[in-house]
Design a protein around this motif. Structure first.
Motif, mmCIF file in Angstrom:
data_model
loop_
_atom_site.group_PDB
_atom_site.id
_atom_site.type_symbol
_atom_site.label_atom_id
_atom_site.label_comp_id
_atom_site.label_asym_id
_atom_site.label_seq_id
_atom_site.Cartn_x
_atom_site.Cartn_y
_atom_site.Cartn_z
ATOM 1 N N TYR A 88 0.906 -0.871 0.096
ATOM 2 C CA TYR A 88 0.480 0.043 0.074
ATOM 3 C C TYR A 88 0.899 1.066 -0.191
ATOM 4 O O TYR A 88 2.260 0.987 0.782
ATOM 5 N N GLU A 89 0.752 2.177 -0.316
ATOM 6 C CA GLU A 89 1.249 3.532 -0.653
ATOM 7 C C GLU A 89 -0.159 4.603 -0.773
ATOM 8 O O GLU A 89 -0.600 4.987 -1.658
ATOM 9 N N GLY A 90 0.700 5.694 -0.135
ATOM 10 C CA GLY A 90 -0.785 6.838 -0.403
ATOM 11 C C GLY A 90 -0.474 7.160 -1.753
ATOM 12 O O GLY A 90 -1.826 7.881 -2.489
ATOM 13 N N PHE A 91 0.638 7.804 -2.053
ATOM 14 C CA PHE A 91 0.865 8.257 -3.379
ATOM 15 C C PHE A 91 1.801 7.272 -3.825
ATOM 16 O O PHE A 91 2.006 6.812 -5.664
ATOM 17 N N GLY A 92 3.069 7.476 -3.164
ATOM 18 C CA GLY A 92 4.313 6.981 -3.728
ATOM 19 C C GLY A 92 5.269 7.971 -4.509
ATOM 20 O O GLY A 92 6.014 7.861 -5.166
ATOM 21 N N ILE A 93 6.050 8.340 -3.462
ATOM 22 C CA ILE A 93 6.818 10.147 -3.819
ATOM 23 C C ILE A 93 8.068 9.216 -3.653
ATOM 24 O O ILE A 93 9.131 9.612 -4.542
ATOM 25 N N ALA A 94 8.486 8.246 -3.110
ATOM 26 C CA ALA A 94 9.839 7.292 -3.492
ATOM 27 C C ALA A 94 9.815 7.539 -4.888
ATOM 28 O O ALA A 94 11.163 6.788 -5.163
ATOM 29 N N LEU A 95 8.841 6.316 -5.129
ATOM 30 C CA LEU A 95 8.709 6.373 -6.511
ATOM 31 C C LEU A 95 9.390 7.412 -7.331
ATOM 32 O O LEU A 95 10.625 6.994 -8.593
ATOM 33 N N ILE A 96 8.543 8.688 -7.457
ATOM 34 C CA ILE A 96 9.057 9.521 -8.391
ATOM 35 C C ILE A 96 10.849 10.082 -7.758
ATOM 36 O O ILE A 96 11.332 10.449 -8.919
ATOM 37 N N GLU A 97 11.022 9.844 -6.691
ATOM 38 C CA GLU A 97 12.245 10.463 -6.298
ATOM 39 C C GLU A 97 13.412 9.651 -7.313
ATOM 40 O O GLU A 97 13.821 10.202 -6.938
ATOM 41 N N ALA A 98 13.261 7.702 -7.504
ATOM 42 C CA ALA A 98 13.587 7.218 -7.690
ATOM 43 C C ALA A 98 14.262 7.770 -9.818
ATOM 44 O O ALA A 98 15.087 7.566 -10.125
ATOM 45 N N LEU A 99 12.961 7.857 -9.684
ATOM 46 C CA LEU A 99 12.540 8.327 -10.806
ATOM 47 C C LEU A 99 13.611 9.756 -11.142
ATOM 48 O O LEU A 99 14.136 10.021 -12.865
ATOM 49 N N SER A 100 13.535 10.742 -10.798
ATOM 50 C CA SER A 100 14.314 11.599 -10.882
ATOM 51 C C SER A 100 16.130 11.467 -10.390
ATOM 52 O O SER A 100 16.651 12.398 -11.131
#
Length: 391
Positions: free
Chosen positions: A298-310
C-alpha cells in the motif's frame, strides 16, 4: 542543521509575490521533521514554499517521533522559516490523542489538516467553536493495511463521513484516494497529486548499468521487505553480483528484525541496511544503483518512486493501486508481484537487461518523466484550494 527548503517562485498569474500576505495558515500533522518519510517530506516542502506567500506559516505536530518514543523534541522550533509547535500525546501512533491542539490554532485564517486521524476528527468536531475555514489532505487515509479492514470501513462510513463534512475542501493525493473519498464527500474532494522534491536525488543514479537495487521507506510491515529479501535469494542464486540497499528507519519492524530476516536468508554479503540515513547518504548510495524496487502492498501516493525516477533509476514495483496509477503515467515503471520471488526476480533482470541496451536513453527518460511531479504546479493548486476555502 536543518536542510533548507527553498520557497516556490511566485505564480505567474498571481500578479503578486505574497498572495496571502494578510493571512495566517496553520498546518496540523502528526509527524514532522526530524521525522523522515513521504508524509513528513511532503508537508515540509509545502510549508517551506509558503514562507513569504502567507503572512505567517505555522506547523502543529506531536512532540515525540513514533520511531523514538522516549525522545522529547523542543516545544517550539523554527524550520525553513516556519514556526513549529510540538504538543504531547498519548495512545497509539495509529490514533495519537493530543487535545492540546485546540489551543494552538489562535490567529489562524485557514487550517490545513494532513492525514485522516485524531486531528482530522477532533478539529471537525470542534469546528463550530472556531468557524475557521479548514481543508485537509488525505495522504492515503487509514487503509494502509488490510488489518482491521471491517472496523476501518465502518469508521470511514460513519465517523469520517461526518467529520469530512466540516472541511471546505479535501485534497486527494492520488486517484485511488479520490475514488475512496468521493464516496463520502463528493462535493468537497479534488485531485491534487503529491509533488516530489526533484532536486533532492536528481540525476543521482549510477552512470553505467549496475546490478544494484535500492528500496527506501520505513520498516513497516506493509512495505514487505521480507518479499524483497526472498527475491534477493533468487537473484543471487543465479548471479552473486546482485546487491540490495535498504534505506529507512524502524517502524513496525525494528532494525534487529530486518537484520534477522537478512541472516535467516544468508544474505549478509548481498544486502546492506542503511538505518536513519540522511538525504546525502541516500544520494551517495543511489550513485551505485540502477534500479529502484518496492514490494509495498500500500502507498498513499508513491513519492519514493517519483524521487527514484528523478535520480534516473528504473523502478520495479508491486502493483498496488498507487503504483499502478503511476505506471500509467510513466512508461518505464515495471510492475511485478513480489509475493512470487522468482517472477519478481525475472522482472528485475529484464529491467536491467533493457537498461544495458539503452543505458543513457532510459536513464534520461526516467529523469524527464519525473518532472511532471514538480512542486510548482502542486503549490499553485493548493493555493487555489485555499482561495476557494476562504471564499
Amino acid at each position: 542543521m536543518h536542510e533548507r527548503i527553498l520557497p516556490v517562485a511566485p505564480a505567474a498569474d498571481d500578479g503578486a509575490t505574497a498572495p496571502f500576505a494578510d493571512r495566517s495558515i496553520v498546518h496540523v500533522v502528526r509527524q514532522f521533521y526530524p521525522m523522515i518519510g513521504g508524509l513528513e517530506d511532503f508537508v515540509r516542502n509545502l510549508v517551506g514554499r509558503q514562507v513569504g506567500r502567507f503572512g505567517s506559516v505555522r506547523v502543529v505536530t506531536l512532540d515525540r517521533l513514533f520511531i523514538e518514543p522516549d525522545r522529547q523534541l523542543p516545544a517550539r522550533d523554527l524550520i525553513d522559516g516556519v514556526e513549529v509547535w510540538r504538543i504531547p500525546f498519548r495512545g497509539s501512533p495509529r490514533y495519537p490523542i493530543a487535545p492540546s491542539v485546540l489551543g494552538c490554532l489562535g490567529g489562524a485564517d485557514i487550517i490545513h489538516v494532513h492525514a485522516v486521524d485524531f486531528f482530522f476528527d477532533v478539529l471537525a468536531a470542534t469546528s463550530l467553536t472556531r468557524r475557521t475555514p479548514m481543508v485537509a489532505t488525505t495522504h492515503g487515509g487509514f487503509f494502509h493495511t488490510a488489518k482491521f479492514r471491517r472496523l476501518k470501513s465502518a469508521w470511514f462510513n460513519t465517523v469520517t463521513r461526518a467529520t469530512a463534512s466540516r472541511y471546505r475542501g479535501i485534497a486527494c493525493c492520488s486517484e485511488s484516494d479520490l475514488a475512496t473519498f468521493r464516496q463520502i464527500a463528493p462535493s468537497r474532494v479534488r485531485l491534487i497529486e503529491n509533488a516530489a522534491d526533484l532536486d533532492k536525488f536528481g540525476d543521482a543514479a549510477a552512470r553505467r548499468p549496475a546490478r544494484s537495487l535500492i528500496t527506501i521507506g520505513r520498516f513497516s510491515r506493509n512495505k514487505r521487505l521480507d518479499h524483497l529479501l526472498d527475491m534477493m535469494q533468487v537473484l543471487t542464486a543465479s548471479d552473486p553480483a546482485w546487491h540490495l540497499h535498504i534505506a529507512g528507519s524502524a517502524s513496525d519492524w525494528s532494525e534487529a528484525d530486518i537484520r534477522a530476516m537478512i541472516a535467516a536468508r544468508d544474505l549478509h554479503s548481498a544486502v546492506t541496511l542503511h538505518v536513519g540515513p540522511s538525504n546525502a547518504d541516500i544520494r551517495a548510495v543511489m550513485g551505485a544503483c540502477s534500479l529502484f524496487v518496492s514490494a509495498s502492498e500500500y502507498e498513499g501516493f508513491g513519492i519514493a518512486l517519483i524521487e527514484a525516477l528523478s535520480a534516473g533509476l528504473l523502478p520495479v514495483v508491486e502493483p498496488n493501486a498507487a503504483f499502478r496509477s503511476l505506471s500509467r503515467k510513466h512508461d518505464m515503471v515495471r510492475l511485478a508481484g513480489f509475493a512470487d520471488p522468482a517472477g519478481a526476480a525475472a522482472a528485475v533482470e529484464a529491467a536491467h537487461s533493457a537498461l544495458s541496451e539503452r543505458p543513457e536513453a532510459l536513464r534520461q527518460a526516467a529523469i524527464t518523466s519525473a518532472r511532471q511531479h514538480g512542486w510548482e504546479t502542486t503549490a499553485r493548486l493548493y493555493e487555489d484550494l485555499y482561495r476557494d476555502a476562504l471564499g
